[in-house]
Write an enzyme that holds these catalytic residues in place. Sequence first.
Site, PDB file in Angstrom:
ATOM      1  CG  HIS A   1      -2.153  -0.760   1.110  1.00  0.00           C
ATOM      2  ND1 HIS A   1      -3.023  -0.613   0.049  1.00  0.00           N
ATOM      3  CD2 HIS A   1      -2.710  -1.710   1.928  1.00  0.00           C
ATOM      4  CE1 HIS A   1      -4.040  -1.436   0.206  1.00  0.00           C
ATOM      5  NE2 HIS A   1      -3.880  -2.117   1.327  1.00  0.00           N
TER       6      HIS A   1
ATOM      7  CB  CYS B   1      -1.961   3.798  -4.191  1.00  0.00           C
ATOM      8  SG  CYS B   1      -3.013   2.373  -4.489  1.00  0.00           S
TER       9      CYS B   1
END
Length: 348
Positions: A132, A188
Amino acid sequence: MFGNLGKKFADDIATQVQQKLGEHLSNKARETGSTEQATESLGQVTGRRKALFIGINYYGQNGELRGCINDVHNIKKFLSKNYRIDEVLVLTDDQTSNPRKMPTRQNILAAFRWLRNGAKSGDSLIFHYSGHGGSVKDTDGDEEDGMDETLIPVDYKQAGHIVDDEVHDVLVRGLPKGVRLTSIMDCCHSESILDLPYIYTVNGDLQIIETSKNEGIVTLVGAGTRFLLDGNKKKAITSIKEGMKHLMSSTSGGNSAAREKTIKTRSTEADVIQFSGCRDSQTSADAQIGGEATGAMSYALITSLKKSKNQNYTHLLKEMRTLLNGKYTQIPCMSAGRKLVLDDSFAI
């Protein structure tokens, strides 16, 4: 409409039109100051090669991922098979029996120090991260969009994120001249996760003003050309959507104070090159490809290099974008710590 030969002809013509238009817009961008040419040579790798691989699936947590540890295994296997690597460190959150190999905040920062420890001119450092990524409000004025990007360790709830300023300070800052650091960031909000000052266009120039608008124009013209020649409505619509995505993501940016600060405080003597899965405003896909959970960007990198190990960095970026085009919304990016001419073949 015209069969396979007609479709191939349409693709060939549309590709030529896109290439010529891209070259024209690139030249115009240089004339208007939207881009500048890279000027500095990439050093040769003659010394030791160290690699750090970090994959986090966040088992049992909200936002659990499926493909990040697979990404680490796949990238490690591919690079080890095709390039020389002398030392390897792997942090993944399935190594529960070895607390030092868990990708906690403390262990990740320690791994950054391990990777760069003793590096000297001619050495190559490789860093691959799949997990992440996040964003938080910028507090020191070095982000044009007002947001810092972050890595999210497995223990983020207790220890917090790792902000891009700290990533740069611990991993990048002060690396000696002649050291090469190649970073592959499949997460991301990753375009500026290393806080490198120079963002590249697909033509190998350095962005001064956001140039997504030009990429969108080129894609839309290519879509129209293909449709006129072969009548493939579905493919045309896909390309039009991609072109509009580029247009919508463009900004009126420029030589902002934030950009000037980044150049002044984040430029490097070392050859630091980053491939990232997406722009800072985007997310990177945790996908299912070929029956395996994988990060779309890690898959695109391996697939592109399998086609040709000898392609240069700019062509590799183009290939990755082409592979993901129409399938995912993310746009892979490339950046560097100084104005490197990246027409050498990709190497680690």
